[in-house]
Scaffold this active site. Structure first.
Site, mmCIF file in Angstrom:
data_model
loop_
_atom_site.group_PDB
_atom_site.id
_atom_site.type_symbol
_atom_site.label_atom_id
_atom_site.label_comp_id
_atom_site.label_asym_id
_atom_site.label_seq_id
_atom_site.Cartn_x
_atom_site.Cartn_y
_atom_site.Cartn_z
ATOM 1 N N HIS A 145 4.274 6.466 7.180
ATOM 2 C CA HIS A 145 3.770 5.176 8.063
ATOM 3 C C HIS A 145 5.515 4.238 8.134
ATOM 4 O O HIS A 145 5.174 3.100 8.294
ATOM 5 C CB HIS A 145 2.796 4.203 7.812
ATOM 6 C CG HIS A 145 1.434 5.176 7.817
ATOM 7 N ND1 HIS A 145 0.887 4.750 9.051
ATOM 8 C CD2 HIS A 145 0.660 5.757 6.881
ATOM 9 C CE1 HIS A 145 -0.196 5.494 8.907
ATOM 10 N NE2 HIS A 145 -0.321 6.355 7.647
ATOM 11 N N ASN A 162 -6.362 3.881 10.999
ATOM 12 C CA ASN A 162 -5.660 4.753 11.754
ATOM 13 C C ASN A 162 -6.178 4.682 13.317
ATOM 14 O O ASN A 162 -7.395 4.193 13.404
ATOM 15 C CB ASN A 162 -5.730 6.171 11.465
ATOM 16 C CG ASN A 162 -4.591 6.416 10.462
ATOM 17 O OD1 ASN A 162 -3.536 5.966 10.214
ATOM 18 N ND2 ASN A 162 -4.885 7.529 9.722
ATOM 19 N N TYR A 211 -1.903 2.458 -2.790
ATOM 20 C CA TYR A 211 -1.171 1.299 -2.025
ATOM 21 C C TYR A 211 -0.882 0.290 -3.004
ATOM 22 O O TYR A 211 0.525 -0.157 -2.663
ATOM 23 C CB TYR A 211 -2.330 0.818 -1.105
ATOM 24 C CG TYR A 211 -2.543 1.554 0.114
ATOM 25 C CD1 TYR A 211 -3.379 2.831 -0.107
ATOM 26 C CD2 TYR A 211 -2.066 1.635 1.247
ATOM 27 C CE1 TYR A 211 -3.461 3.774 1.044
ATOM 28 C CE2 TYR A 211 -2.454 2.166 2.417
ATOM 29 C CZ TYR A 211 -3.141 3.522 2.151
ATOM 30 O OH TYR A 211 -3.429 4.332 3.082
HETATM 31 FE FE1 HDE Z 1 -2.118 5.537 3.713
HETATM 32 N N1 HDE Z 1 -0.488 5.324 2.592
HETATM 33 N N2 HDE Z 1 -2.750 7.064 2.382
HETATM 34 N N3 HDE Z 1 -3.647 6.493 4.705
HETATM 35 N N4 HDE Z 1 -1.706 4.454 5.006
HETATM 36 C C1 HDE Z 1 0.327 4.187 2.882
HETATM 37 O O1 HDE Z 1 0.920 2.651 1.640
HETATM 38 C C2 HDE Z 1 -2.172 7.137 1.080
HETATM 39 C C3 HDE Z 1 -4.617 7.466 4.263
HETATM 40 C C4 HDE Z 1 -2.381 4.243 6.288
HETATM 41 O O2 HDE Z 1 1.357 -0.517 8.115
HETATM 42 C C5 HDE Z 1 1.271 4.015 1.925
HETATM 43 O O3 HDE Z 1 2.216 0.591 2.096
HETATM 44 C C6 HDE Z 1 -2.917 8.182 0.210
HETATM 45 C C7 HDE Z 1 -5.966 7.406 5.333
HETATM 46 C C8 HDE Z 1 -1.598 3.130 7.006
HETATM 47 O O4 HDE Z 1 2.227 -0.855 6.121
HETATM 48 C C9 HDE Z 1 0.640 4.861 0.829
HETATM 49 C C10 HDE Z 1 -3.780 8.583 1.192
HETATM 50 C C11 HDE Z 1 -5.415 6.330 6.417
HETATM 51 C C12 HDE Z 1 -0.496 2.853 6.278
HETATM 52 C C13 HDE Z 1 -0.536 5.361 1.167
HETATM 53 C C14 HDE Z 1 -3.777 7.965 2.377
HETATM 54 C C15 HDE Z 1 -4.312 5.647 6.025
HETATM 55 C C16 HDE Z 1 -0.604 3.603 5.208
HETATM 56 C C17 HDE Z 1 2.807 4.114 2.195
HETATM 57 C C18 HDE Z 1 -4.829 9.695 0.768
HETATM 58 C C19 HDE Z 1 -6.363 6.103 7.487
HETATM 59 C C20 HDE Z 1 0.526 1.977 6.792
HETATM 60 C C21 HDE Z 1 3.302 2.605 2.260
HETATM 61 C C22 HDE Z 1 -5.623 9.283 -0.414
HETATM 62 C C23 HDE Z 1 -7.736 5.265 7.286
HETATM 63 C C24 HDE Z 1 0.363 0.629 6.329
HETATM 64 C C25 HDE Z 1 2.139 1.790 1.962
HETATM 65 C C26 HDE Z 1 1.352 -0.442 6.767
HETATM 66 C C27 HDE Z 1 0.235 3.732 4.183
HETATM 67 C C28 HDE Z 1 -1.195 6.432 0.507
HETATM 68 C C29 HDE Z 1 -4.666 8.402 3.521
HETATM 69 C C30 HDE Z 1 -3.899 4.701 6.813
HETATM 70 C C31 HDE Z 1 1.740 5.661 0.212
HETATM 71 C C32 HDE Z 1 -2.549 8.503 -1.163
HETATM 72 C C33 HDE Z 1 -7.177 8.342 5.379
HETATM 73 C C34 HDE Z 1 -2.042 2.588 8.493
HETATM 74 O O5 HDE Z 1 0.221 4.054 -0.289
#
Ligand code: HDE
Length: 704
Positions: free
Chosen positions: A91, A164, A378
C-alpha cells in the site's frame, strides 16, 4: 590579501511580486486561489537563526573552497538528505483526505461505543486510499486491490477500520502474507514487473493456493480498475464484534457504500490512463474536494449472532468468504464525508499510521486468524517506517480526545509530562491516571479451549463455492471482462506449467469460464481439473450486490464531460452543454487544439483547460466534439484528435457531436450512427444527451 575577483551575486526572484496563480484555480473550475499572498517573513534555519543569503554557500575567496562552517547550507542539505522515510512495504502508493463521520442510526442496544449512542454524533475522519503492490511512484490505474483505510478520531480514542475495496482476501493465515506479497511484487532477481500481478511469480503462488480463488475472481473483475476512489466500495473484510453495555456480543461486518455509485474503467482505458495521467485517481479526489463536490459513503453493517454464525455455510472467521447481503441485510448506520484535502502530503498522507488494533470500547476482535496476524503487524511496521514508538505524537496520528498514560521518552518525544509519578500504582497526591473499569475497553470473555497446534480448520476448506457465486452474479459484460483479464494476465506468464495449473482451478468455479480462458490462451487441451479439498457447492444463488454494473448510479453526478472545441463554434451549443452538465451535477473540461483556447462564432474567446494531446478521451466519462467544417478538418488532421474520437467510440462512451464534427467518426470501423451517439442539432438537444450519459457507458455498443 584582498580578494579582488569581481563579484556576481545571483539573487532569487522570489519576492518580485509576480502573480503566479494556480494552473487549476486560474481556470475557474472552482474554489478560490488558495495561494493567498503571505506577509513576507524572514527565512531562518530550523534552529530559528535568520539567514542572510539563500543562494550562495560561504566561501573562502570568491573562487575558493566552500566552508563547512556555513551552518545554514549544512543544515539545509543534512535535512534534504534525510527527507525520505521507508515507503510502506504494501500500500505504498496512496492518497488521503480529511472529513467527518456522522452517525445516522444509533446502535446503543448493540454496542457501547460512545460514537454510536445517538444519531447525529460526528467525529473527524481521515481516509487513505491506496494500491497494494506498486511502489510509491507507481501509476494509479494498475490492476490491483485498493486499500480503503479509515481513521475515526472518536472521543474514546482512534478507531481504524483498515479495509480494502474487496470484501475478501487471498489467504486465510497471516503466515502466508509475506509469501503472497513477495510473489506479487517485482521479481527479486530482475526488479520487475512493478505494480502488476501479470507475471510468473504471482500466478505460480496463486496456482498453489486454492484458498485464493474467490479473491482472484474479484481481482480479475473490474473492481481492481476503479474509475475513481470516489466510486469504490470499502469493506472491513473480517468479522468483528460489537459489545453492548451488558457485555453482549454481536458479530459485525463493515461496508462502505459510495453515494456516488460504483464505476470502473475498461482495461484498455486503464492502460492508456496510466500513460496520460498516472495520477488520475489522486487528481480526481483532490479536484472533487477542491471544487466542493465532496464524496460520501454510507457505513452499513451486517449484524449477526452466534446462531447465524453456527448455521452459515462457511466459517465467519474465514476472510476468504463473504456473507451475502441477501442472507444478512445491510443496515446503514452512518455516513462518511470527505471535505478537506491535506495541506501537506508527507505530513498527513505519508505519515498517517493505521493500526488494526486501534479499536474503541464497544468494538472487539474475532478469532479470524488473518485479523489476529494483522494486529501484530501494523504496530510493528510503524516503528520501522516512522522511526520510533512516538508516532502517535505526529498530528495526523494523535487522538483528538484527552489521553493520559505513563509512557515516556523514546525518539522524537513531543510530550512533556509534568510531575513525579511515571509509574502506577503510586501513592503521590498527583499520582496520574488510573485504569477505569467502567469506561475502559473490555474484551469479550469468549471461552477458549483446544490444544496448541498448527492447523487449518476443516470449516475453511471450501475454496470454490463463493468464487462460483461471484462469477455467476456478474452481468455477461462483466463475465467477459473477467475472462479477458485472466487471459491477459496468464498470457504474460512464461512458464506453461503455471498457466495450466491456474486454468486447472477454473472448472471448479465455472466450466464456461474455464473454456473461455483456455481458448483465449490458445491451449491445445483443457488441463485436468484440480482436485478440490472439499466439493464445491453449486447451489449458491447469484447476488446482484456483487455486480458493479447493476449498481451504477444512473446519473452523471460527479462525472466529467470532455468537450473538444475549435474556432467558430456556436456559442449557444457550448453554453447549453455546459449548463446541462452542471445541471446534472457533472463538470466540463474544455479541450482545444491549443491550450490558449478558441474564438467562437460570436467572437468570444474561450480558454481551454487542456490541449488535445494531453487530454485523451480515456480521461472522461463522456465526450463532445464541437466543430464547424473547417474545425472538423483541422481535428481530422491531428492524430490525437482522431484517437480521441476513435477511443471514445471503442470504449462505449456517450458522444455528442455538432453536425459538422460527424466527419471525425466517418472512417472504416467508426460508425457515427451507432447507439450512444448524439448529433446535436441545437442547444435544445443538450439535456437529452446528459440524461443518456447517466448510464455512464453505452454497453449495447460494446455488445453487452
Ligand atoms: Fe495490510 N498491511 N496486512 N491488509 N493493509 C499494511 O501497514 C498486513 C490485509 C491494508 O493506507 C502495512 O502501515 C498483514 C488485509 C491497508 O496506510 C502492514 C496482513 C487488508 C493498508 C500490513 C495484511 C489489509 C495496509 C503496510 C495479513 C484488508 C494501508 C504499511 C495478515 C482488510 C494502510 C502499514 C494505509 C497496510 C500488514 C492483510 C488492508 C505491513 C501482515 C486482509 C488498506 O502492516
Amino acid at each position: 590579501m584582498p580578494d579582488d575577483t569581481p563579484l556576481y551575486r545571483p539573487t532569487a526572484d522570489t519576492q518580485s511580486g509576480h502573480d503566479t496563480t494556480d494552473r487549476y484555480t486560474k481556470r475557474g473550475v472552482g474554489g478560490e486561489t488558495h495561494q493567498q499572498a503571505e506577509e513576507a517573513v524572514s527565512l531562518t534555519t530550523a534552529q530559528g537563526a535568520p539567514i542572510s543569503d539563500n543562494q550562495n554557500t560561504l566561501r573562502a575567496g570568491a573562487r575558493g573552497p566552500a566552508l563547512m562552517e556555513d551552518f545554514a547550507m549544512r543544515e539545509k542539505i543534512f535535512h534534504f538528505d534525510h527527507e525520505r522515510i521507508p515507503e510502506r512495504v504494501v500500500h505504498a502508493r496512496g492518497y488521503g483526505a480529511h472529513g467527518y463521520f456522522e452517525v445516522t442510526d444509533a446502535l446503543a442496544e448493540i454496542t457501547s461505543a460512545h460514537l454510536f449512542q445517538k444519531a447525529g454524533t460526528r467525529v473527524p475522519a481521515f481516509v487513505r486510499f491506496s494500491t497494494v503492490a506498486g511502489n510509491k511512484g507507481s501509476a494509479d490505474l494498475a490492476r490491483d486491490v485498493r486499500g480503503f483505510a479509515v481513521k475515526l478520531y472518536t472521543e474514546e480514542g482512534n478507531w481504524d477500520i483498515v479495509g480494502n475495496n474487496i470484501p475478501v482476501f487471498f489467504i486465510q493465515d497471516p503466515i502466508k502474507f509475506p509469501d503472497l506479497i513477495h510473489s506479487v511484487k517485482d521479481e527479486p532477481d530482475r526488479g520487475f514487473p512493478q505494480a502488476q500481478s501479470a507475471h510468473d511469480n504471482f500466478w505460480d503462488f496463486i496456482s498453489l493456493m486454492p484458498e485464493s480463488m474467490h479473491m482472484v475472481m474479484w481481482q480479475m473483475s473490474d473492481r481492481t480498475i476503479p474509475r475513481s476512489f470516489r466510486f469504490m466500495e470499502g469493506f472491513g473484510v473480517h468479522s468483528f464484534r460489537f459489545i453492548n453495555a451488558e457485555g453482549k456480543s454481536t458479530f459485525v461486518k463493515f461496508h462502505w457504500k459510495p453515494r456516488q455509485g460504483l464505476q470502473s474503467v475498461l482495461w484498455d482505458e486503464a492502460v492508456k490512463i496510466n500513460g496520460a495521467d498516472p495520477d488520475y485517481h489522486r487528481r480526481d479526489l483532490w479536484k472533487a474536494i477542491e471544487t466542493g463536490d465532496y464524496p460520501e459513503w454510507d457505513l452499513a453493517v451486517q449484524l449477526f449472532d452466534d446462531d447465524f454464525a453456527d448455521s452459515f455455510d462457511f466459517d465467519i472467521l474465514d476472510p476468504t468468504k463473504i456473507i451475502p447481503e441477501e442472507e444478512v441485510p445491510l443496515r446503514v448506520v452512518g455516513r462518511l464525508v470527505l471535505n478537506r484535502n491535506v495541506d501537506n502530503f508527507f505530513a498527513e498522507t505519508e505519515q498517517v499510521a493505521f493500526c488494526t488494533q486501534n479499536i474503541v470500547p464497544g468494538v472487539d476482535f474475532t478469532n479470524d486468524p488473518l485479523l489476529q496476524g494483522r494486529n501484530f503487524s501494523y504496530l510493528d511496521t510503524q516503528l520501522k517506517r516512522l522511526g520510533g514508538p512516538n508516532f502517535t505524537h505526529i498530528p495526523i496520528n494523535a487522538p483528538r480526545c484527552p489521553m493520559h498514560h505513563f509512557q515516556q521518552d523514546g525518539h522524537m518525544q513531543m510530550h512533556g509530562p509534568k510531575g513525579r509519578a511515571n509509574y502506577e500504582p503510586n501513592s503521590w497526591a498527583k499520582g496520574g491516571p488510573r485504569a477505569d473499569a467502567t469506561r475502559g475497553h473490555r474484551s469479550f470473555p469468549e471461552p477458549i479451549e483446544g490444544s496448541k497446534r498448527k492447523l487449518r480448520p476443516e470449516s475453511f476448506a471450501d475454496h470454490y463455492s463463493q468464487a462460483r457465486q461471484f462469477y455467476i452474479s456478474q452481468t455477461s459484460v462483466e463475465q467477459a471482462h473477467l475472462a479477458d483479464a485472466l487471459v491477459f494476465e496468464l498470457s504474460k506468464v512464461e512458464a506453461i506449467a503455471i498457466r495450466e495449473r491456474v486454468v486447472a482451478h477454473l472448472p471448479n468455479i465455472d466450466q464456461d469460464l474455464a473454456r473461455k480462458v483456455a481458448d483465449g490462451l490458445g491451449m491445445q487441451s483443457m488441463p485436468p481439473a484440480h482436485a478440490p479439498a472439499m466439493a464445491p457447492k453449486t447451489e449458491l444463488p447469484p447476488s446482484d450486490a456483487l455486480s458493479i454494473i447493476r449498481k451504477g448510479p444512473g446519473s452523471f453526478r460527479g462525472r466529467v464531460l470532455g468537450v473538444v472545441m475549435t474556432d467558430r463554434i456556436e456559442d449557444t451549443l457550448l453554453d447549453a452543454l455546459i449548463a446541462a452538465t452542471e445541471e446534472a451535477g457533472g463538470k466540463v473540461v474544455l479541450i482545444a487544439p491549443a491550450v490558449g483556447g478558441i474564438t467562437t462564432i460570436a467572437g468570444r474567446h474561450i480558454a481551454a483547460y487542456e490541449k488535445i494531446d494531453g487530454a485523451p478521451s480515456v480521461l472522461f466519462d463522456a465526450v463532445a466534439i464541437l466543430a464547424d467544417d473547417a474545425g472538423a478538418a483541422e481535428l481530422g488532421g491531428m492524430h490525437p484528435a482522431r484517437c480521441f474520437a476513435a477511443d471514445a467510440l471503442a470504449h462505449g462512451k456517450f458522444i455528442a457531436l455538432s453536425a459538422e464534427a460527424v466527419s471525425l467518426l466517418n472512417a472504416p470501423g467508426r460508425e457515427p450512427t451507432a447507439q450512444g451517439i448524439h448529433i446535436l442539432s441545437g442547444p435544445q438537444d443538450a439535456p437529452a444527451f446528459l440524461e443518456a450519459c447517466g448510464a455512464l457507458r453505452c454497453w449495447e455498443r460494446l455488445g453487452g
